[in-house]
Enzyme design. Structure first.
Site, PDB file in Angstrom:
ATOM      1  N   LYS A  14       4.002  -8.618   1.465  1.00  0.00           N
ATOM      2  CA  LYS A  14       3.491  -9.813   0.813  1.00  0.00           C
ATOM      3  C   LYS A  14       3.586  -9.385  -0.989  1.00  0.00           C
ATOM      4  O   LYS A  14       4.429 -10.023  -1.657  1.00  0.00           O
ATOM      5  CB  LYS A  14       2.239 -10.069   0.769  1.00  0.00           C
ATOM      6  CG  LYS A  14       1.935 -10.850   2.176  1.00  0.00           C
ATOM      7  CD  LYS A  14       0.494 -11.376   2.035  1.00  0.00           C
ATOM      8  CE  LYS A  14      -0.631 -10.393   2.301  1.00  0.00           C
ATOM      9  NZ  LYS A  14      -1.242  -9.507   1.492  1.00  0.00           N
ATOM     10  N   ARG A  88      -6.787 -17.383   2.856  1.00  0.00           N
ATOM     11  CA  ARG A  88      -6.717 -16.017   3.811  1.00  0.00           C
ATOM     12  C   ARG A  88      -7.808 -16.716   4.969  1.00  0.00           C
ATOM     13  O   ARG A  88      -7.973 -15.721   6.171  1.00  0.00           O
ATOM     14  CB  ARG A  88      -7.399 -14.682   3.393  1.00  0.00           C
ATOM     15  CG  ARG A  88      -6.433 -13.705   3.280  1.00  0.00           C
ATOM     16  CD  ARG A  88      -7.225 -12.432   2.641  1.00  0.00           C
ATOM     17  NE  ARG A  88      -6.591 -11.243   2.915  1.00  0.00           N
ATOM     18  CZ  ARG A  88      -6.030 -10.850   1.698  1.00  0.00           C
ATOM     19  NH1 ARG A  88      -5.588 -11.172   0.859  1.00  0.00           N
ATOM     20  NH2 ARG A  88      -5.459  -9.418   2.177  1.00  0.00           N
ATOM     21  N   ARG A 125       2.803   4.190   2.236  1.00  0.00           N
ATOM     22  CA  ARG A 125       2.539   3.228   1.261  1.00  0.00           C
ATOM     23  C   ARG A 125       2.053   3.844  -0.020  1.00  0.00           C
ATOM     24  O   ARG A 125       1.000   4.330   0.074  1.00  0.00           O
ATOM     25  CB  ARG A 125       2.057   1.802   1.686  1.00  0.00           C
ATOM     26  CG  ARG A 125       1.598   0.972   0.374  1.00  0.00           C
ATOM     27  CD  ARG A 125       1.479  -0.364   1.001  1.00  0.00           C
ATOM     28  NE  ARG A 125       0.072  -0.838   1.402  1.00  0.00           N
ATOM     29  CZ  ARG A 125      -0.346  -1.839   1.646  1.00  0.00           C
ATOM     30  NH1 ARG A 125       0.455  -3.039   1.614  1.00  0.00           N
ATOM     31  NH2 ARG A 125      -1.720  -2.153   1.844  1.00  0.00           N
ATOM     32  N   ARG A 155      -3.271   3.751  -2.102  1.00  0.00           N
ATOM     33  CA  ARG A 155      -4.443   2.716  -2.339  1.00  0.00           C
ATOM     34  C   ARG A 155      -5.774   2.989  -1.431  1.00  0.00           C
ATOM     35  O   ARG A 155      -5.535   3.786  -0.435  1.00  0.00           O
ATOM     36  CB  ARG A 155      -4.069   1.407  -1.563  1.00  0.00           C
ATOM     37  CG  ARG A 155      -3.459   0.405  -2.455  1.00  0.00           C
ATOM     38  CD  ARG A 155      -2.999  -0.807  -1.963  1.00  0.00           C
ATOM     39  NE  ARG A 155      -3.974  -1.530  -1.168  1.00  0.00           N
ATOM     40  CZ  ARG A 155      -3.787  -2.760  -0.833  1.00  0.00           C
ATOM     41  NH1 ARG A 155      -2.718  -3.311  -0.851  1.00  0.00           N
ATOM     42  NH2 ARG A 155      -4.545  -3.371  -0.131  1.00  0.00           N
ATOM     43  N   ARG A 166      -8.661  -4.469   8.781  1.00  0.00           N
ATOM     44  CA  ARG A 166      -8.251  -5.493   7.997  1.00  0.00           C
ATOM     45  C   ARG A 166      -7.148  -6.278   8.769  1.00  0.00           C
ATOM     46  O   ARG A 166      -7.362  -7.529   8.762  1.00  0.00           O
ATOM     47  CB  ARG A 166      -7.447  -4.943   6.881  1.00  0.00           C
ATOM     48  CG  ARG A 166      -8.283  -4.457   5.479  1.00  0.00           C
ATOM     49  CD  ARG A 166      -7.594  -4.172   4.452  1.00  0.00           C
ATOM     50  NE  ARG A 166      -7.095  -2.726   4.462  1.00  0.00           N
ATOM     51  CZ  ARG A 166      -5.887  -2.531   3.842  1.00  0.00           C
ATOM     52  NH1 ARG A 166      -5.018  -3.312   3.242  1.00  0.00           N
ATOM     53  NH2 ARG A 166      -5.565  -1.151   4.041  1.00  0.00           N
TER      54      ARG A 166
HETATM   55  P1  AMP Z   1      -4.609  -7.308  -0.318  1.00  0.00           P
HETATM   56  O1  AMP Z   1      -4.305  -6.312  -1.719  1.00  0.00           O
HETATM   57  O2  AMP Z   1      -4.012  -8.629  -0.192  1.00  0.00           O
HETATM   58  O3  AMP Z   1      -4.410  -6.349   0.726  1.00  0.00           O
HETATM   59  O4  AMP Z   1      -6.241  -7.527  -0.425  1.00  0.00           O
HETATM   60  C1  AMP Z   1      -7.027  -6.220  -0.537  1.00  0.00           C
HETATM   61  C2  AMP Z   1      -8.482  -6.773  -0.210  1.00  0.00           C
HETATM   62  O5  AMP Z   1      -8.996  -7.757  -1.084  1.00  0.00           O
HETATM   63  C3  AMP Z   1      -8.667  -7.529   1.126  1.00  0.00           C
HETATM   64  O6  AMP Z   1      -8.817  -6.518   2.334  1.00  0.00           O
HETATM   65  C4  AMP Z   1      -9.876  -8.214   0.969  1.00  0.00           C
HETATM   66  O7  AMP Z   1     -11.160  -7.531   1.171  1.00  0.00           O
HETATM   67  C5  AMP Z   1      -9.957  -8.844  -0.488  1.00  0.00           C
HETATM   68  N1  AMP Z   1      -9.350 -10.029  -0.499  1.00  0.00           N
HETATM   69  C6  AMP Z   1      -8.066 -10.182  -1.294  1.00  0.00           C
HETATM   70  N2  AMP Z   1      -7.725 -11.668  -1.193  1.00  0.00           N
HETATM   71  C7  AMP Z   1      -8.817 -12.192  -0.422  1.00  0.00           C
HETATM   72  C8  AMP Z   1      -9.093 -13.552   0.120  1.00  0.00           C
HETATM   73  N3  AMP Z   1      -8.281 -14.570  -0.209  1.00  0.00           N
HETATM   74  N4  AMP Z   1     -10.077 -13.668   0.658  1.00  0.00           N
HETATM   75  C9  AMP Z   1     -10.991 -12.604   0.878  1.00  0.00           C
HETATM   76  N5  AMP Z   1     -10.705 -11.535   0.705  1.00  0.00           N
HETATM   77  C10 AMP Z   1      -9.722 -11.307  -0.005  1.00  0.00           C
END
Ligand code: AMP
Length: 211
Positions: A14, A88, A125, A155, A166
């Site tokens: 993404k 999400r 990653r 990360r 996740r």
């Molecule tokens: P990502 O970088 O998109 O993988 O997001 C990392 C973390 O941020 C996720 O595992 C969630 O804990 C939180 N997060 C990001 N976007 C959202 C969202 N739209 N709703 C809820 N949690 C989010």
């Protein structure tokens, strides 16, 4: 005007495809996960509030993330936008569609990658601490970003156990958005396996069909 949301499981590409799309369409972009990680890193009030969710692989509460996106959107309502990682949940998607403080998206791009491939990606990653690029390191486990020379870091939430939590959340809470966006005619499903160039070629073709 383009208002695009990108949906996909963790490590589906993404962030990477979002950067490329941002360059292609010149749109302001919000990566909600990136924003939250930055807040945690800086130790802000918001960072302290969300830290335990991120480190346990849980989603942050809808109300909290919707408030953040609303504030951001108010500043970018004229130009169109690109969202990486929002919505999400169905509650987020419905709010984005009908709540007057948001704007409805014009397109939802959903990346599909099988779980076993995602688990391989998680192990290699890294994110560049300087330019924010997401890269996959090879067997030599290189330490610096090819684009800018910055330090490559794993990360904090990229261990296998956290990834599986996740992914389970994604399957339960985010996967239903495929049906939601298919029903309102906004869904573009993309096979996210393959190289970043291969995946982007398909996305690019949607905006600039090659005939
Ligand atoms: P990502 O970088 O998109 O993988 O997001 C990392 C973390 O941020 C996720 O595992 C969630 O804990 C939180 N997060 C990001 N976007 C959202 C969202 N739209 N709703 C809820 N949690 C989010």
């Amino acid at each position: 005007m383009h208002r695009i949301v990108l949906i996909g499981p963790p490590a589906s590409g993404k962030g990477t495809q979002c950067r490329r799309l941002q360059n292609l369409l010149n749109l302001p972009t919000l990566g909600t996960g990136k924003l939250l990680r930055k807040e945690v890193e800086l130790g802000t009030q918001l960072g302290l509030e969300v830290e335990s969710y991120l480190s346990s692989g849980a989603y942050v509460p809808d109300a909290l993330i919707m408030e953040l996106v609303k504030n951001w959107m108010a500043r970018h309502s004229e130009s169109g936008w690109l969202l990486d990682g929002f919505p999400r949940t169905l509650a987020q998607a419905e709010a984005l569609e009908v709540d007057v403080s948001f704007q409805a998206p014009t397109l939802a791009i959903a990346l599909e990658v099988p779980q076993h491939e995602l688990e391989q990606r998680i192990a290699s990653r890294r994110e560049c601490a300087d330019c924010g690029a997401t890269v996959s390191v090879g067997p030599s486990n290189e330490k610096n970003c090819k684009e800018c020379g910055g330090l490559l870091e794993s990360r904090a939430d990229d261990d296998l156990e956290n990834f599986r939590r996740r992914f389970a959340n994604y399957s339960e809470l985010t996967q239903p958005l495929f049906d939601y966006y298919a029903a309102n005619g906004k869904l573009l499903t993309i096979n996210g396996s393959g190289t970043s160039d291969e995946v982007f070629a398909v996305i690019n073709n949607h905006f600039h069909p090659s005939g």
